[in-house]
Design a protein around this motif. Structure first.
Motif, PDB file in Angstrom:
ATOM      1  N   THR A 229       0.855  -1.198   0.000  1.00  0.00           N
ATOM      2  CA  THR A 229       0.000   0.000   0.000  1.00  0.00           C
ATOM      3  C   THR A 229       0.888   1.244   0.000  1.00  0.00           C
ATOM      4  O   THR A 229       2.091   1.163   0.289  1.00  0.00           O
ATOM      5  N   ASN A 230       0.265   2.391  -0.261  1.00  0.00           N
ATOM      6  CA  ASN A 230       1.015   3.652  -0.215  1.00  0.00           C
ATOM      7  C   ASN A 230       1.644   3.871   1.157  1.00  0.00           C
ATOM      8  O   ASN A 230       2.768   4.357   1.274  1.00  0.00           O
ATOM      9  N   ALA A 231       0.907   3.520   2.189  1.00  0.00           N
ATOM     10  CA  ALA A 231       1.421   3.697   3.553  1.00  0.00           C
ATOM     11  C   ALA A 231       2.648   2.820   3.792  1.00  0.00           C
ATOM     12  O   ALA A 231       3.634   3.257   4.405  1.00  0.00           O
ATOM     13  N   GLU A 232       2.590   1.572   3.306  1.00  0.00           N
ATOM     14  CA  GLU A 232       3.725   0.652   3.478  1.00  0.00           C
ATOM     15  C   GLU A 232       4.945   1.136   2.699  1.00  0.00           C
ATOM     16  O   GLU A 232       6.082   1.074   3.174  1.00  0.00           O
ATOM     17  N   ILE A 233       4.700   1.625   1.468  1.00  0.00           N
ATOM     18  CA  ILE A 233       5.802   2.151   0.643  1.00  0.00           C
ATOM     19  C   ILE A 233       6.412   3.375   1.322  1.00  0.00           C
ATOM     20  O   ILE A 233       7.633   3.521   1.400  1.00  0.00           O
ATOM     21  N   ALA A 234       5.537   4.254   1.830  1.00  0.00           N
ATOM     22  CA  ALA A 234       6.001   5.464   2.507  1.00  0.00           C
ATOM     23  C   ALA A 234       6.894   5.104   3.693  1.00  0.00           C
ATOM     24  O   ALA A 234       7.959   5.701   3.896  1.00  0.00           O
ATOM     25  N   GLY A 235       6.472   4.103   4.460  1.00  0.00           N
ATOM     26  CA  GLY A 235       7.257   3.672   5.623  1.00  0.00           C
ATOM     27  C   GLY A 235       8.604   3.092   5.217  1.00  0.00           C
ATOM     28  O   GLY A 235       9.629   3.393   5.822  1.00  0.00           O
ATOM     29  N   ALA A 236       8.592   2.273   4.175  1.00  0.00           N
ATOM     30  CA  ALA A 236       9.822   1.609   3.738  1.00  0.00           C
ATOM     31  C   ALA A 236      10.834   2.599   3.169  1.00  0.00           C
ATOM     32  O   ALA A 236      12.045   2.446   3.343  1.00  0.00           O
ATOM     33  N   LEU A 237      10.336   3.625   2.473  1.00  0.00           N
ATOM     34  CA  LEU A 237      11.237   4.561   1.795  1.00  0.00           C
ATOM     35  C   LEU A 237      11.401   5.888   2.540  1.00  0.00           C
ATOM     36  O   LEU A 237      12.056   6.805   2.027  1.00  0.00           O
ATOM     37  N   HIS A 238      10.793   5.982   3.724  1.00  0.00           N
ATOM     38  CA  HIS A 238      10.890   7.203   4.540  1.00  0.00           C
ATOM     39  C   HIS A 238      10.377   8.436   3.783  1.00  0.00           C
ATOM     40  O   HIS A 238      11.027   9.479   3.734  1.00  0.00           O
ATOM     41  N   LEU A 239       9.202   8.255   3.183  1.00  0.00           N
ATOM     42  CA  LEU A 239       8.551   9.354   2.460  1.00  0.00           C
ATOM     43  C   LEU A 239       7.154   9.549   3.038  1.00  0.00           C
ATOM     44  O   LEU A 239       6.638   8.683   3.741  1.00  0.00           O
ATOM     45  N   SER A 240       6.531  10.675   2.716  1.00  0.00           N
ATOM     46  CA  SER A 240       5.136  10.857   3.128  1.00  0.00           C
ATOM     47  C   SER A 240       4.238  10.127   2.124  1.00  0.00           C
ATOM     48  O   SER A 240       4.642   9.871   0.988  1.00  0.00           O
ATOM     49  N   GLN A 241       3.026   9.795   2.553  1.00  0.00           N
ATOM     50  CA  GLN A 241       2.100   9.094   1.654  1.00  0.00           C
ATOM     51  C   GLN A 241       1.770   9.962   0.436  1.00  0.00           C
ATOM     52  O   GLN A 241       1.617   9.458  -0.676  1.00  0.00           O
ATOM     53  N   GLY A 242       1.673  11.271   0.645  1.00  0.00           N
ATOM     54  CA  GLY A 242       1.386  12.182  -0.469  1.00  0.00           C
ATOM     55  C   GLY A 242       2.492  12.162  -1.508  1.00  0.00           C
ATOM     56  O   GLY A 242       2.233  12.160  -2.720  1.00  0.00           O
ATOM     57  N   THR A 243       3.736  12.107  -1.042  1.00  0.00           N
ATOM     58  CA  THR A 243       4.883  12.049  -1.959  1.00  0.00           C
ATOM     59  C   THR A 243       4.864  10.737  -2.743  1.00  0.00           C
ATOM     60  O   THR A 243       5.121  10.724  -3.955  1.00  0.00           O
ATOM     61  N   VAL A 244       4.561   9.644  -2.052  1.00  0.00           N
ATOM     62  CA  VAL A 244       4.460   8.342  -2.724  1.00  0.00           C
ATOM     63  C   VAL A 244       3.393   8.399  -3.813  1.00  0.00           C
ATOM     64  O   VAL A 244       3.605   7.951  -4.942  1.00  0.00           O
ATOM     65  N   ARG A 245       2.234   8.972  -3.464  1.00  0.00           N
ATOM     66  CA  ARG A 245       1.139   9.099  -4.456  1.00  0.00           C
ATOM     67  C   ARG A 245       1.607   9.886  -5.667  1.00  0.00           C
ATOM     68  O   ARG A 245       1.341   9.521  -6.814  1.00  0.00           O
ATOM     69  N   ASN A 246       2.334  10.981  -5.419  1.00  0.00           N
ATOM     70  CA  ASN A 246       2.809  11.824  -6.528  1.00  0.00           C
ATOM     71  C   ASN A 246       3.787  11.063  -7.431  1.00  0.00           C
ATOM     72  O   ASN A 246       3.692  11.127  -8.660  1.00  0.00           O
ATOM     73  N   TYR A 247       4.732  10.350  -6.802  1.00  0.00           N
ATOM     74  CA  TYR A 247       5.710   9.593  -7.595  1.00  0.00           C
ATOM     75  C   TYR A 247       5.024   8.509  -8.423  1.00  0.00           C
ATOM     76  O   TYR A 247       5.339   8.301  -9.593  1.00  0.00           O
ATOM     77  N   LEU A 248       4.073   7.799  -7.798  1.00  0.00           N
ATOM     78  CA  LEU A 248       3.350   6.745  -8.520  1.00  0.00           C
ATOM     79  C   LEU A 248       2.548   7.335  -9.677  1.00  0.00           C
ATOM     80  O   LEU A 248       2.539   6.789 -10.787  1.00  0.00           O
ATOM     81  N   SER A 249       1.902   8.450  -9.412  1.00  0.00           N
ATOM     82  CA  SER A 249       1.102   9.117 -10.441  1.00  0.00           C
ATOM     83  C   SER A 249       1.969   9.533 -11.629  1.00  0.00           C
ATOM     84  O   SER A 249       1.608   9.324 -12.793  1.00  0.00           O
ATOM     85  N   MET A 250       3.147  10.089 -11.342  1.00  0.00           N
ATOM     86  CA  MET A 250       4.069  10.516 -12.402  1.00  0.00           C
ATOM     87  C   MET A 250       4.562   9.312 -13.206  1.00  0.00           C
ATOM     88  O   MET A 250       4.645   9.348 -14.435  1.00  0.00           O
ATOM     89  N   ALA A 251       4.898   8.226 -12.495  1.00  0.00           N
ATOM     90  CA  ALA A 251       5.398   7.023 -13.169  1.00  0.00           C
ATOM     91  C   ALA A 251       4.329   6.430 -14.088  1.00  0.00           C
ATOM     92  O   ALA A 251       4.609   6.061 -15.237  1.00  0.00           O
ATOM     93  N   ILE A 252       3.094   6.360 -13.583  1.00  0.00           N
ATOM     94  CA  ILE A 252       1.979   5.824 -14.376  1.00  0.00           C
ATOM     95  C   ILE A 252       1.765   6.679 -15.623  1.00  0.00           C
ATOM     96  O   ILE A 252       1.587   6.167 -16.737  1.00  0.00           O
ATOM     97  N   GLN A 253       1.821   7.984 -15.435  1.00  0.00           N
ATOM     98  CA  GLN A 253       1.629   8.923 -16.545  1.00  0.00           C
ATOM     99  C   GLN A 253       2.748   8.786 -17.589  1.00  0.00           C
ATOM    100  O   GLN A 253       2.491   8.684 -18.794  1.00  0.00           O
ATOM    101  N   LYS A 254       3.994   8.755 -17.135  1.00  0.00           N
ATOM    102  CA  LYS A 254       5.138   8.667 -18.056  1.00  0.00           C
ATOM    103  C   LYS A 254       5.138   7.372 -18.862  1.00  0.00           C
ATOM    104  O   LYS A 254       5.595   7.344 -20.005  1.00  0.00           O
TER     105      LYS A 254
END
Length: 203
Positions: A159-184
Motif C-alpha cells: 500500500t502507499n502507507a507501506e511504501i512510505a514507511g519503507a522509503l521514509h517518504l510521506s504518503q502524499g509524496t508516494v502518491r505523486n511519484y506513482l502518479s508521475m510514473a503511471i503517466q510517463k
C-alpha cells in the motif's frame, strides 16, 4: 600463456555449473570463484584476485547491475561481463551506465562468452548487437531514480502507507511519484506501470 582468473556469479546452480564447466575447457580461462548471490560478488572478487567477473543480472541480495557499480568503485581494474536471460534494452543501458565492459544474453555460445572475456581484457567493449539496436530504439528510461524506487516498492502490492514507511517518504509524496510514473509509462494503473517498466528493463 597467462591464465585469465574469472569469477562467476549466477543464482541458478545448474546454469552456473554448466557455464563454469564450459569456460573451464578454454585453455586460457580459469574459473577461480563461484557465487550464487549478488551481495557476495565483491567479497569474492577481493578474495580471489580476479581479472574478470561474469555476472548474471537477476540474483538475490543484489542485482548484477548494482554489483557492477560496486566493483567499478572498489576494483576498477576488474573487467565486468554482464549476462542475462532477459534481452531487455533497459538492462543494457543500465549495465553500461554502471560500468559493465560487456553485455550478452545468456544463450550465447560458450565460445562467444570466452571471446568476450578475452576482448574486455584487451580493452574492448562487447555488446549483443540485437540488444544494442533495441536500446537505441527504446531510448532512455523516462523514470527518475525516486520514481523507480517507489514503483519497485509497489511491485509486491504494498500500500502507499507501506511504501512510505519503507522509503521514509510521506504518503502524499508516494502518491505523486506513482502518479508521475503511471503517466510517463502511459499505464492505466500501478500494476501495469510495474509490468511495462519491467519489460523494458527499467526497474
Amino acid at each position: 600463456m597467462s591464465m585469465i582468473r574469472l569469477l562467476l556469479a549466477e543464482d541458478q546452480s545448474m546454469v552456473r555449473e554448466a557455464l563454469a564447466a564450459l569456460l573451464g575447457l578454454e585453455p586460457d580461462i580459469e574459473v577461480v570463484a563461484q557465487v550464487a548471490r549478488g551481495d557476495e560478488v565483491v567479497a569474492a572478487a577481493h578474495a580471489h584476485d580476479i581479472d574478470v567477473a561474469l555476472l548474471d543480472i537477476e540474483m538475490p541480495g543484489m542485482t548484477g547491475i548494482d554489483a557492477t557499480a560496486v566493483l567499478r568503485r572498489e576494483l576498477p581494474d576488474v573487467k565486468v561481463v554482464v549476462v542475462t536471460t532477459f534481452g531487455r534494452p533497459g538492462y543494457l543501458r543500465r549495465a553500461m551506465e554502471s560500468g559493465a565492459d560487456a553485455f550478452l544474453v545468456k544463450d550465447a555460445p560458450a565460445a562467444e562468452l570466452a571471446a568476450a572475456v578475452r576482448k574486455v581484457l584487451a580493452g574492448e567493449r562487447v555488446i549483443d548487437p540485437t540488444l544494442a539496436a533495441a536500446a537505441l530504439a527504446d531510448g532512455a528510461s523516462p523514470l527518475t531514480e525516486r520514481e523507480r524506487d517507489v514503483l519497485r516498492a509497489a511491485a509486491d502490492g504494498s500500500t502507499n502507507a507501506e511504501i512510505a514507511g519503507a522509503l521514509h517518504l510521506s504518503q502524499g509524496t508516494v502518491r505523486n511519484y506513482l502518479s508521475m510514473a503511471i503517466q510517463k509509462l502511459a499505464a492505466r494503473n500501478r500494476a501495469e506501470a510495474v509490468r511495462i517498466a519491467r519489460e523494458k528493463g527499467w526497474l
